[in-house]
Scaffold this motif. Structure first.
Motif, short mmCIF file in Angstrom:
data_model
loop_
_atom_site.label_atom_id
_atom_site.label_comp_id
_atom_site.label_asym_id
_atom_site.label_seq_id
_atom_site.Cartn_x
_atom_site.Cartn_y
_atom_site.Cartn_z
N GLY A 114 -23.66 20.31 -9.41
CA GLY A 114 -25.14 20.95 -9.51
C GLY A 114 -26.14 20.10 -10.26
O GLY A 114 -27.16 20.43 -10.28
N SER A 115 -25.91 18.87 -10.64
CA SER A 115 -26.96 18.18 -11.46
C SER A 115 -27.48 17.32 -10.34
O SER A 115 -27.26 16.92 -9.17
N GLN A 116 -29.02 17.32 -10.79
CA GLN A 116 -30.18 16.83 -9.62
C GLN A 116 -30.82 15.71 -10.04
O GLN A 116 -30.95 14.53 -9.25
N ARG A 117 -31.01 15.64 -11.62
CA ARG A 117 -31.56 14.23 -11.90
C ARG A 117 -30.50 13.33 -12.23
O ARG A 117 -30.11 12.95 -13.52
N VAL A 118 -29.96 12.85 -11.22
CA VAL A 118 -28.88 11.71 -11.35
C VAL A 118 -29.45 10.25 -10.53
O VAL A 118 -29.97 10.33 -9.48
N LEU A 119 -28.98 9.32 -11.22
CA LEU A 119 -29.29 8.00 -10.88
C LEU A 119 -27.83 7.16 -10.63
O LEU A 119 -27.31 7.16 -11.77
N ASP A 120 -27.37 7.12 -9.60
CA ASP A 120 -25.98 6.47 -9.51
C ASP A 120 -26.06 4.99 -9.63
O ASP A 120 -26.42 4.16 -8.42
N LEU A 121 -25.79 4.26 -10.74
CA LEU A 121 -26.39 3.02 -11.22
C LEU A 121 -25.24 2.11 -10.24
O LEU A 121 -26.01 1.03 -9.72
N HIS A 122 -24.11 2.58 -9.77
CA HIS A 122 -23.20 1.64 -9.09
C HIS A 122 -23.13 1.93 -7.51
O HIS A 122 -22.30 1.78 -6.90
N GLY A 123 -23.89 2.76 -7.35
CA GLY A 123 -23.92 3.61 -5.84
C GLY A 123 -22.91 4.59 -5.53
O GLY A 123 -22.41 5.13 -6.46
N ARG A 124 -22.53 4.98 -4.44
CA ARG A 124 -21.81 5.88 -4.08
C ARG A 124 -20.72 5.50 -3.06
O ARG A 124 -20.98 4.82 -1.86
N ILE A 125 -19.49 5.90 -3.38
CA ILE A 125 -18.46 5.45 -2.56
C ILE A 125 -18.18 6.19 -1.18
O ILE A 125 -17.54 5.79 -0.09
N ASP A 126 -18.89 7.19 -0.95
CA ASP A 126 -18.90 8.14 0.05
C ASP A 126 -19.82 7.85 1.31
O ASP A 126 -19.86 8.18 2.21
N ALA A 127 -20.36 6.54 1.09
CA ALA A 127 -21.15 6.03 1.94
C ALA A 127 -20.70 4.59 2.36
O ALA A 127 -20.11 3.74 1.35
N VAL A 128 -20.80 3.94 3.61
CA VAL A 128 -20.67 2.76 3.85
C VAL A 128 -21.94 2.10 4.51
O VAL A 128 -22.57 2.72 5.24
N ARG A 129 -22.19 0.65 4.39
CA ARG A 129 -23.32 0.00 5.16
C ARG A 129 -22.86 -1.19 5.46
O ARG A 129 -21.98 -1.82 5.05
N CYS A 130 -23.79 -1.72 6.52
CA CYS A 130 -23.56 -2.82 7.01
C CYS A 130 -24.10 -3.87 6.26
O CYS A 130 -25.56 -3.80 5.77
#
Length: 271
Positions: A109-125
């Motif tokens: 439920g936290s909203q004021r979050v900065l994912d410093l190292h990114g998110r593992i649930d996404a993939v990018r080219c």
């Protein structure tokens, strides 16, 4: 409700920047990287240079991830995540800066979050703008490598699994569906630079905060330690909750060697 040094610290500093690390998610069944002395518990994670430059290293990474990802995806927030969401709800948190890539703060439920190292649930080219969910890639990995799905291995940090001693050269890794280039988890690997905008946003939040609270991080990696260093330079008090040594121990005004959920339990009903 009984007082405690940590509760007193939090209540004296209503504009907290909270920095969380792996120790915040161990209660959700996600292993951490370091021991009480701040040393690696296992081999150092795959470095960015190896991931992009070595096809076999990539095959090994994705084979292990095929086993480890479903376990991380199934992880649920624990008391530490829920307590920090409650702290935000009460207005006592200016920003939650996390080194974790599991998304459990948002799930709590936290909203004021900065994912410093990114998110593992996404993939990018790495070559174009294509992005997709990690779950979508999981389906593709399973379709290409059906025989690997039955393998088992111990859970490792961040969606990894201790799958070793195998010939990974036959493991098939799908390319970007748009341009055919390399797909990479949307996380910052060791040896890879943090996005400048993300670093600067966190430093601005620290400048506006009145104290720093570190939870479950040894701060051995500079990407997290820089914020303790900056807080000290700005004359801001720093508290830490961590089971063991932190790189910032000489800078701390309060240190608790405790489980994060236990230390924050006073924020939850019945705490």
């Amino acid at each position: 409700m009984a007082s405690s040094p940590l509760r007193d610290f939090v209540e004296r500093h209503p504009r907290l920047l909270v920095l969380t690390g792996a120790g915040c998610s161990t209660g959700s069944g996600i292993p951490d990287y370091r021991d009480r002395e701040g040393q690696w518990k296992r081999a150092e994670p795959l470095r960015y240079q190896a991931f992009v430059g070595d096809a076999l290293a990539r095959q090994r990474y994705w084979a292990r991830s095929l086993i480890g990802w479903p376990r991380l995806k199934a992880a649920q927030p624990n008391g530490a995540h829920r307590a920090l969401a409650e702290l935000e709800r009460r207005g006592g948190l200016s920003l939650l800066l996390t080194q974790n890539v599991d998304g459990l703060h948002q799930a709590a439920g936290s909203q004021r979050v900065l994912d410093l190292h990114g998110r593992i649930d996404a993939v990018r080219c790495l070559a174009c703008t294509h992005r997709q969910s990690r779950q979508q890639l999981q389906a593709e990995l399973l379709a290409l490598n059906p025989d690997w799905a039955a393998l088992d291995a111990a859970t490792a940090p961040d969606g990894d699994a201790d799958l070793d001693g195998l010939d990974f050269s036959s493991f098939r890794v799908p390319p970007c569906p748009d341009c055919g280039a390399l797909l990479k988890p949307y996380v910052v690997f060791f040896g890879e630079n943090l996005p400048v905008a993300r670093v600067e946003a966190a430093l601005r939040a620290l400048a506006a905060a009145d104290a720093l609270l570190v939870l479950g991080s040894s701060l051995m990696v500079y990407s997290g330690y820089r914020y303790a260093q900056a807080a000290a330079e700005q004359g801001k008090p720093i508290a830490a909750v961590n089971l063991g040594l932190t790189r910032a121990d000489p800078l701390l005004s309060l240190k608790l060697e405790a489980d994060c959920a236990d230390a924050l339990s006073w924020l939850l009903p019945g705490g």
